[in-house]
Design an enzyme around this catalytic site. Structure first.
Site, mmCIF file in Angstrom:
data_model
loop_
_atom_site.group_PDB
_atom_site.id
_atom_site.type_symbol
_atom_site.label_atom_id
_atom_site.label_comp_id
_atom_site.label_asym_id
_atom_site.label_seq_id
_atom_site.Cartn_x
_atom_site.Cartn_y
_atom_site.Cartn_z
ATOM 1 N N ARG A 215 22.049 -75.100 51.209
ATOM 2 C CA ARG A 215 21.694 -76.302 51.967
ATOM 3 C C ARG A 215 22.949 -77.137 52.149
ATOM 4 O O ARG A 215 23.607 -77.486 51.153
ATOM 5 C CB ARG A 215 20.670 -77.154 51.196
ATOM 6 C CG ARG A 215 19.433 -76.403 50.723
ATOM 7 C CD ARG A 215 18.399 -76.275 51.807
ATOM 8 N NE ARG A 215 17.350 -75.345 51.414
ATOM 9 C CZ ARG A 215 16.116 -75.706 51.077
ATOM 10 N NH1 ARG A 215 15.793 -76.985 51.067
ATOM 11 N NH2 ARG A 215 15.229 -74.792 50.749
ATOM 12 N N GLU A 217 23.877 -80.054 52.122
ATOM 13 C CA GLU A 217 23.568 -81.424 51.695
ATOM 14 C C GLU A 217 24.878 -82.185 51.558
ATOM 15 O O GLU A 217 25.660 -81.892 50.667
ATOM 16 C CB GLU A 217 22.879 -81.430 50.323
ATOM 17 C CG GLU A 217 21.681 -80.536 50.190
ATOM 18 C CD GLU A 217 20.410 -81.239 50.606
ATOM 19 O OE1 GLU A 217 20.486 -82.418 51.026
ATOM 20 O OE2 GLU A 217 19.342 -80.606 50.528
ATOM 21 N N ARG A 223 20.453 -84.462 42.019
ATOM 22 C CA ARG A 223 19.416 -83.429 42.095
ATOM 23 C C ARG A 223 19.618 -82.444 43.248
ATOM 24 O O ARG A 223 18.769 -81.609 43.506
ATOM 25 C CB ARG A 223 18.023 -84.049 42.164
ATOM 26 C CG ARG A 223 17.911 -85.220 43.057
ATOM 27 C CD ARG A 223 16.549 -85.824 43.175
ATOM 28 N NE ARG A 223 16.417 -86.281 44.522
ATOM 29 C CZ ARG A 223 17.121 -87.301 45.050
ATOM 30 N NH1 ARG A 223 17.956 -87.988 44.296
ATOM 31 N NH2 ARG A 223 16.987 -87.633 46.307
ATOM 32 N N HIS A 224 20.753 -82.536 43.938
ATOM 33 C CA HIS A 224 21.016 -81.613 45.036
ATOM 34 C C HIS A 224 22.294 -80.808 44.815
ATOM 35 O O HIS A 224 23.316 -81.352 44.415
ATOM 36 C CB HIS A 224 21.168 -82.379 46.353
ATOM 37 C CG HIS A 224 19.877 -82.920 46.855
ATOM 38 N ND1 HIS A 224 19.528 -84.239 46.713
ATOM 39 C CD2 HIS A 224 18.839 -82.317 47.477
ATOM 40 C CE1 HIS A 224 18.327 -84.422 47.242
ATOM 41 N NE2 HIS A 224 17.884 -83.276 47.706
ATOM 42 N N GLU A 362 10.672 -83.425 42.020
ATOM 43 C CA GLU A 362 10.046 -82.298 42.731
ATOM 44 C C GLU A 362 10.677 -80.995 42.255
ATOM 45 O O GLU A 362 11.869 -80.787 42.411
ATOM 46 C CB GLU A 362 10.268 -82.462 44.240
ATOM 47 C CG GLU A 362 9.782 -81.260 45.029
ATOM 48 C CD GLU A 362 10.446 -81.167 46.404
ATOM 49 O OE1 GLU A 362 10.615 -82.206 47.065
ATOM 50 O OE2 GLU A 362 10.796 -80.035 46.791
ATOM 51 N N SER A 365 7.847 -76.576 45.855
ATOM 52 C CA SER A 365 7.258 -76.985 47.107
ATOM 53 C C SER A 365 6.575 -75.759 47.682
ATOM 54 O O SER A 365 7.119 -74.658 47.597
ATOM 55 C CB SER A 365 8.392 -77.450 48.004
ATOM 56 O OG SER A 365 7.911 -78.175 49.062
ATOM 57 N N ARG A 413 16.850 -77.249 38.927
ATOM 58 C CA ARG A 413 16.049 -78.451 38.682
ATOM 59 C C ARG A 413 15.130 -78.246 37.480
ATOM 60 O O ARG A 413 14.916 -79.158 36.687
ATOM 61 C CB ARG A 413 15.192 -78.780 39.904
ATOM 62 C CG ARG A 413 16.003 -79.383 41.013
ATOM 63 C CD ARG A 413 15.086 -80.046 42.008
ATOM 64 N NE ARG A 413 15.867 -80.576 43.107
ATOM 65 C CZ ARG A 413 15.353 -81.257 44.116
ATOM 66 N NH1 ARG A 413 14.050 -81.488 44.164
ATOM 67 N NH2 ARG A 413 16.121 -81.718 45.069
HETATM 68 P P1 AMO Z 1 12.013 -76.709 49.656
HETATM 69 O O1 AMO Z 1 13.006 -76.957 50.730
HETATM 70 O O2 AMO Z 1 11.204 -77.872 49.219
HETATM 71 O O3 AMO Z 1 10.964 -75.586 50.134
HETATM 72 O O4 AMO Z 1 12.741 -76.069 48.410
HETATM 73 C C1 AMO Z 1 12.007 -75.546 47.320
HETATM 74 C C2 AMO Z 1 12.539 -76.069 46.010
HETATM 75 O O5 AMO Z 1 13.915 -75.783 45.894
HETATM 76 C C3 AMO Z 1 14.597 -76.809 45.208
HETATM 77 N N1 AMO Z 1 15.655 -77.355 46.072
HETATM 78 C C4 AMO Z 1 16.904 -77.654 45.653
HETATM 79 N N2 AMO Z 1 17.492 -77.572 44.445
HETATM 80 C C5 AMO Z 1 18.787 -77.957 44.344
HETATM 81 N N3 AMO Z 1 19.524 -78.408 45.374
HETATM 82 C C6 AMO Z 1 18.985 -78.524 46.613
HETATM 83 N N4 AMO Z 1 19.743 -78.948 47.631
HETATM 84 C C7 AMO Z 1 17.617 -78.144 46.783
HETATM 85 N N5 AMO Z 1 16.773 -78.100 47.839
HETATM 86 C C8 AMO Z 1 15.605 -77.628 47.389
HETATM 87 C C9 AMO Z 1 13.561 -77.858 44.857
HETATM 88 C C10 AMO Z 1 12.461 -77.579 45.852
HETATM 89 O O6 AMO Z 1 11.203 -77.976 45.370
HETATM 90 N N6 AMO Z 1 10.514 -72.459 51.917
HETATM 91 C C11 AMO Z 1 10.070 -73.589 51.111
HETATM 92 C C12 AMO Z 1 9.281 -73.126 49.904
HETATM 93 C C13 AMO Z 1 7.926 -72.540 50.270
HETATM 94 O O7 AMO Z 1 7.134 -73.238 50.930
HETATM 95 O O8 AMO Z 1 7.678 -71.397 49.859
HETATM 96 C C14 AMO Z 1 11.308 -74.389 50.662
HETATM 97 O O9 AMO Z 1 12.410 -73.939 50.682
HETATM 98 O O10 AMO Z 1 13.140 -77.618 43.525
#
Ligand code: AMO
Length: 439
Positions: A215, A217, A223-224, A362, A365, A413
């Site tokens: 990602r 970000e 948390r990212h 979170e 998801s 996380r």
């Molecule tokens: P989502 O984008 O919410 O859903 O991501 C799922 C989980 O991944 C973790 N997460 C991250 N951890 C660390 N850094 C980040 N930048 C980051 N972004 C997300 C979180 C989050 O809850 N395809 C959907 C999932 C699905 O519906 O099956 C998805 O990617 O813990």
């Protein structure tokens, strides 16, 4: 002395006094008291005191006193009882083999990791991880991910490995890394989303994947990460998202319990965290969550979503008033969820979706997916995306696609919350963020 005879310090400590042992590891500390040298030897399992007396073996003594912190060394000797030593025993050395010298000064001292800023610790990650507290983070990660794997495999899920070089963004267009792929522009996968759904069309019924997700970000948050490990599942023949939620919560509870059983004591010692295995996982709809927050004086910024601050506050309220560290928020607004999410049939402003919140963050998801190809195409349009770009994906749905759903869990996380780490970067071996691409 033959390294093939080497045993771990923990195994040496279990030997009967009088037994011979070969041990090896790093010099954690060297202490010289009068004419006795004490080496605290460290390996993956822990510490062992090694003793050499000058009057018993002057030659060996001269070798030992030359040792420095973090040198790699092997000893052969006899285990004896010693009440004052770690584990109640020590090794009286008879032979030593210096395996590698550590250059001085050390860029960071593993004993002093706490005094070193995270950024410098990450620059010297291999030295940072010699601190048992920091190494424990990755043993916990190993236990957690294997517990999730074992749980899902036990439920008939098959592990798959999907491409990380992909043609389309899935989780919102802004956060992708473009990659130059010969003469094309492609992306690093944000999620295995489309491919795990493809496996439902392939008749696999239940699949999971543990793999990296990317990602872009830009924000520096605790948390990212720009690269994280995603534990994904997808399952067919569900009635609604509740079926996925039950599966995920059992897997997460199983993992917490395994980590607690294996490392609970050490986690208490090093992180001052008490792990408890949740018994049940309450559910709140987004609307109920908002009402609860308003009752406690907090008005969420978006009526159809939950902001980070709201998530944290809700976590505190749920913990304080219901003793719940782990709970679900369901039925998020359509605006904030990806195109593949199924809308709530009774009220299409909302979706058949959920987030699992653990200790105010979170963690997971997921949702039921829209499996009707015509509705799916419409939803792609509604999100302002080009249906043509998703033709390869919509195809999966035209030749018999069962109702299905799934979820993704962020592994770092999970570990960050299990150990109450202040920053998610600590839970990633070599974290990437907007500034960091080495080591
Ligand atoms: P989502 O984008 O919410 O859903 O991501 C799922 C989980 O991944 C973790 N997460 C991250 N951890 C660390 N850094 C980040 N930048 C980051 N972004 C997300 C979180 C989050 O809850 N395809 C959907 C999932 C699905 O519906 O099956 C998805 O990617 O813990």
């Amino acid at each position: 002395m033959d390294l093939r005879q080497r045993i771990r310090t923990s195994q040496a400590l279990e030997l009967e006094p009088g037994s011979k042992a070969v041990v090896a590891g790093w010099v954690d500390r060297l202490r010289i008291v009068g004419k006795i040298a004490f080496v605290i030897l460290r390996d993956l399992d822990g510490l062992l005191q090694v003793v050499v007396k000058k009057n018993q073996d002057p030659q060996l003594y001269e070798q030992v006193v030359e040792l420095g912190q973090e040198d790699v060394v092997a000893f052969k000797g006899t285990m004896v009882e010693s009440k004052a030593s770690i584990g109640g025993k020590e090794l009286v050395a008879e032979e030593m083999r210096l395996l590698a010298k550590a250059q001085k000064p050390l860029p960071i001292d593993p004993h002093d990791w706490e005094k070193t800023g995270l950024s410098k610790r990450l620059d010297w990650r291999f030295l940072d991880l010699r601190a048992p507290r920091n190494a424990l983070i990755f043993r916990v990660t190993d236990e957690a991910v294997n517990a999730l794997r074992d749980y899902y495999r036990g439920q008939g899920f098959v592990e798959v490995h999907t491409p990380k070089l992909v043609a389309e963004a899935t989780e919102g267009g802004a956060e992708v890394f473009p990659v130059i792929y010969f003469d094309k522009n492609v992306f690093l996968a944000q999620s295995p989303q489309l491919y795990k759904q493809m496996m439902m069309a392939a008749g696999f019924e239940r699949v999971f994947e543990v793999g990296p997700a990317y990602r872009a970000e830009k924000h520096h948050t605790t948390r990212h990460l720009t690269e994280f490990e995603s534990v994904d599942i997808e399952m067919s023949f569900i009635e609604d998202h509740e079926d996925v939620m039950r599966m995920v919560e059992r897997a997460v509870i199983h993992a917490i319990d395994r980590v607690r059983t294996r490392y609970g004591e050490r986690i208490r010692e090093y992180f001052n965290v008490e792990l408890t295995t949740p018994r049940d996982v309450p559910r709140l709809t987004l609307r109920e969550a908002h009402e609860l927050l308003k009752k406690h004086g907090y008005t969420p910024s978006d009526p159809l979503d939950l902001d980070t601050e709201g998530e944290k506050k809700l976590g505190e309220i749920m913990q304080r008033e219901y003793g719940a560290e782990l709970f679900y928020v369901t039925e998020y607004g359509w605006e904030g969820r990806p195109f593949y999410t199924m809308k709530k049939p009774e009220d299409p402003r909302y979706t058949r979706s959920f987030d699992l919140i653990y200790r105010g963050l979170e963690l997971v998801s997921g949702s039921q997916r829209e499996h009707r190809p015509d509705v799916l195409a419409e939803q792609i349009r509604e999100k302002g995306l080009k249906v043509e770009n998703f033709e390869f994906y919509i195809r999966f749905f035209r030749y018999g696609m069962p109702p299905h759903g799934g979820a993704g869990l962020g592994l770092e996380r999970f570990v960050a919350k299990l150990l109450e780490l202040g920053n998610i970067r600590e839970a990633r071996l070599l974290p990437r963020d907007p500034e960091r691409i080495t080591p």
